[in-house]
Design a protein around this motif. Structure first.
Motif, PDB file in Angstrom:
ATOM      1  N   PHE A 196      66.485  34.655  13.185  1.00 15.43           N
ATOM      2  CA  PHE A 196      66.611  34.664  11.726  1.00 15.43           C
ATOM      3  C   PHE A 196      65.304  34.938  11.021  1.00 15.43           C
ATOM      4  N   CYS A 197      64.148  34.702  11.671  1.00 16.76           N
ATOM      5  CA  CYS A 197      62.903  34.949  10.946  1.00 16.76           C
ATOM      6  C   CYS A 197      62.234  36.258  11.361  1.00 16.76           C
ATOM      7  N   THR A 198      63.023  37.197  11.876  1.00 14.00           N
ATOM      8  CA  THR A 198      62.457  38.491  12.274  1.00 14.00           C
ATOM      9  C   THR A 198      61.736  39.182  11.118  1.00 14.00           C
ATOM     10  N   GLU A 199      62.362  39.169   9.935  1.00 16.01           N
ATOM     11  CA  GLU A 199      61.816  39.934   8.813  1.00 16.01           C
ATOM     12  C   GLU A 199      60.808  39.146   7.998  1.00 16.01           C
ATOM     13  N   TYR A 200      60.541  37.914   8.382  1.00 16.53           N
ATOM     14  CA  TYR A 200      59.650  37.087   7.556  1.00 16.53           C
ATOM     15  C   TYR A 200      58.213  37.233   8.013  1.00 16.53           C
ATOM     16  N   SER A 201      57.310  37.126   7.046  1.00  9.14           N
ATOM     17  CA  SER A 201      55.892  37.201   7.381  1.00  9.14           C
ATOM     18  C   SER A 201      55.132  36.219   6.506  1.00  9.14           C
ATOM     19  N   SER A 202      53.873  36.071   6.780  1.00 16.27           N
ATOM     20  CA  SER A 202      52.977  35.284   5.944  1.00 16.27           C
ATOM     21  C   SER A 202      53.446  33.835   5.767  1.00 16.27           C
ATOM     22  N   MET A 203      53.295  33.289   4.561  1.00 16.21           N
ATOM     23  CA  MET A 203      53.571  31.857   4.350  1.00 16.21           C
ATOM     24  C   MET A 203      55.039  31.524   4.559  1.00 16.21           C
ATOM     25  N   LYS A 204      55.934  32.488   4.266  1.00 21.17           N
ATOM     26  CA  LYS A 204      57.358  32.190   4.412  1.00 21.17           C
ATOM     27  C   LYS A 204      57.701  31.992   5.890  1.00 21.17           C
ATOM     28  N   VAL A 229      45.203  29.495   8.112  1.00 25.68           N
ATOM     29  CA  VAL A 229      44.434  30.434   7.280  1.00 25.68           C
ATOM     30  C   VAL A 229      44.911  31.854   7.535  1.00 25.68           C
ATOM     31  N   LYS A 230      45.133  32.174   8.812  1.00 23.54           N
ATOM     32  CA  LYS A 230      45.572  33.523   9.161  1.00 23.54           C
ATOM     33  C   LYS A 230      46.916  33.828   8.491  1.00 23.54           C
ATOM     34  N   LEU A 231      47.877  32.887   8.616  1.00 26.83           N
ATOM     35  CA  LEU A 231      49.206  33.131   8.038  1.00 26.83           C
ATOM     36  C   LEU A 231      49.123  33.244   6.521  1.00 26.83           C
ATOM     37  N   PHE A 232      48.208  32.460   5.936  1.00 27.61           N
ATOM     38  CA  PHE A 232      48.088  32.451   4.490  1.00 27.61           C
ATOM     39  C   PHE A 232      47.618  33.799   3.965  1.00 27.61           C
ATOM     40  N   PHE A 233      46.732  34.451   4.705  1.00 26.02           N
ATOM     41  CA  PHE A 233      46.160  35.701   4.215  1.00 26.02           C
ATOM     42  C   PHE A 233      46.923  36.926   4.680  1.00 26.02           C
ATOM     43  N   LYS A 234      48.020  36.730   5.384  1.00 27.11           N
ATOM     44  CA  LYS A 234      48.797  37.888   5.838  1.00 27.11           C
ATOM     45  C   LYS A 234      49.558  38.514   4.685  1.00 27.11           C
ATOM     46  N   GLU A 235      49.923  39.794   4.877  1.00 22.21           N
ATOM     47  CA  GLU A 235      50.641  40.477   3.806  1.00 22.21           C
ATOM     48  C   GLU A 235      52.063  39.950   3.717  1.00 22.21           C
ATOM     49  N   GLU A 236      52.523  39.779   2.481  1.00 20.16           N
ATOM     50  CA  GLU A 236      53.876  39.299   2.238  1.00 20.16           C
ATOM     51  C   GLU A 236      54.805  40.503   2.182  1.00 20.16           C
TER      52      GLU A 236
END
Lengths: 167, 346
Positions: free
Chosen positions: B248-256, B67-74
């Protein structure tokens, strides 16, 4: 049903191969090429050649394209730098037209059905696709197989010597 | 249900869809709870409690995380290559899940007169009286493993960040190196089973000994190489925090970001399932429990082993990792193939 599925995959394959040559960004071109390879693998599956399909994905999509993507990343080619000149377009279209003429000629002057081989679908299902390829490789095509392996060995040694002058 | 499509009864397609649904949901749940189990197990191994607050003993933690990851800013970095940035998590996630299509996870069951094998890409051929499955099952899994690399490479490149790029490059080099050793390690299994079909490999082990006993070297090499291929500790260099932030996932946030995380755990589950099938006798076990229970038990034991390894070993240095892959594992797998050939022919 099968024809319908073939149409979809063929459409994707053609679209992807057009994208390979029209994309401005080399990474996107490479991705489209991978998609084309996947479509080819699908065709192999539809032709009842699962071994070829798996090898197609492992070798082309999995190994060769990774190296190409690797090179693009390391050189950091963002967008196409060189412009397309009139010469390249002219030569490209000439090659395309001649290939088309050749293809039309081949299709006109040869029988598309061909002669029947020894391998029937029933036999392939009974013995197994991979087994038949293995058997052919180690009996009928033993000499080409060994020659290819020697060629690969030479390539490997060459690559090692080129990169490591001092060992 | 007398309908037939492409020469197969309707029930075959219904069974297929049901199998896909059940397996997919089960793998998703396993992935979610593997994150919880990992934190709990490593916590207890390090004399901590692990998550305790959400639900009884933290049992609702994966749901809270989701839920937390889902509601994070993309966030998409301004200089990023948008298309590649968006497609990378998908390319990482899909091969991780579809590997399950060829893994047999139980004996053939009978529902309403139809025999249904517990393997997604298989059907029961009533004329031949046996289960027909993909006869290049193992190659299919190797092919998917080689495709999974793209997700990480693209993520690293598209983020336009030096940490991501280095993480992506490291990971692709590592995965290609260990893919080779892992692929060669299972060649010795094919030499014994004389087939690439996973049904046949499982059946062979039911009649004789598990391949883990016949091929102990191949078993250990394959498991270690697979750990390296899916970037698990002690080979999790692409995301070495101290050097590369999170690779590789440094810049990724939220669902990605969540997708990469899921891909990592799904890969772990797939690798454990493949190892179970190839070396630990698949779903076979003493008859007092159904086959799928044995299969799940074996897979979960291997997942536990992965976590155990993570709690035990420190991370490798990059040059050590490459030396280990090319100069130790690769020659060992080749030697193993030669030894198996000699042993099998004399």
């Amino acid at each position: 049903m099968e024809t319908f599925f073939f149409m979809i995959v063929a459409a994707v394959a053609i679209l992807a191969s057009i994208l390979v040559i029209t994309c401005k960004n080399p990474i996107n071109s490479a991705l489209s090429l991978i998609l084309t390879f996947f479509c080819l693998a699908t065709f192999y599956v539809m032709l009842d050649a699962p071994f070829m399909a798996a090898i197609q994905v492992i070798v082309y999509a999995g190994a060769i394209m990774v190296l190409i993507v690797f090179v693009i990343m390391l050189l950091n080619l963002r967008t196409e730098t060189g412009r397309r000149t009139k010469h390249t377009v002219l030569i490209g279209s000439l090659v395309g037209i001649f290939s088309l003429i050749q293809l039309v000629y081949i299709f006109k002057h040869s029988s598309l059905t061909g002669s029947k081989g020894v391998l029937t679908p029933e036999l392939i299902h009974k013995v197994g696709n991979t087994e038949i390829i293995g058997k052919a490789l180690y009996t009928d095509f033993l000499l080409p197989f060994e020659l290819t392996s020697i060629l690969l060995l030479v390539a490997i040694i060459g690559a090692v010597i080129l990169t490591k002058k001092k060992i | 249900m007398g309908y037939e499509i492409l020469g197969l009864p309707m029930a075959y397609y219904i069974a297929m869809v049901l199998k896909v649904l059940v397996v997919f949901v089960f793998v998703l749940l396993t992935v979610a709870y593997a994150t919880y189990a990992e934190r709990k197990i490593i916590g207890h191994m390090q004399v901590r409690l692990g998550p305790m607050r959400t639900g009884w003993h933290g049992l609702l933690q994966p749901i809270a995380d989701g839920v937390k990851l889902f509601f994070k800013e993309e966030i998409i970095p301004s200089q990023a290559d948008k298309f590649a940035f968006l497609i990378a998590p998908l390319i990482a996630l899909v091969p991780a899940f579809i590997g399950f299509a060829v893994i047999p996870f139980g004996e053939t069951i009978e529902v309403g007169g139809y025999k249904i094998p517990l393997q997604i890409a298989a059907y029961y051929d009533t004329a031949a009286g046996k289960v027909v499955d993909v006869n290049v099952g193992v190659l299919y899994i190797l092919a998917l493993a080689s495709v999974g690399v793209y997700g990480i490479v693209l993520a690293g490149w598209a983020s336009n960040s030096k940490y991501s790029l280095l993480g992506g490059l490291r990971s692709s080099a590592q995965m290609i190196s260990y893919e080779l050793a892992a692929g060669l390690a299972i060649v010795s299994v094919f030499m014994l089973s004389e087939s690439l079909s996973l049904q046949k490999i499982v059946a062979d082990q039911a009649n004789g000994a598990w391949y883990a006993f016949k091929q102990p070297v191949a078993f250990i090499l394959f498991f270690i190489c697979s750990l390296a291929e899916i970037n698990r500790t002690p080979f999790d260099l692409p995301e070495a925090e101290t050097e590369l932030v999170s690779g590789f996932c440094t810049e990724y946030s939220s669902m990605k970001y969540a997708m990469f995380f899921m891909a990592e755990y799904a890969n772990m589950v797939t690798v454990c399932a493949v190892t179970t099938t190839l070396f630990l006798g698949g779903w076979h076990g003493p008859g007092f429990l159904p086959g799928w229970v044995w299969f799940i038990a074996k897979v979960y034991f291997l997942i536990f082993t992965c976590m155990w390894i993570r709690a035990t070993y420190p991370r490798y240095r990059y040059d050590q990792l490459m030396r280990l892959g090319w100069k130790v594992f690769l020659p060992l797998t080749l030697l193993n193939i030669v030894a198996t050939g000699l042993f099998a022919s004399f």
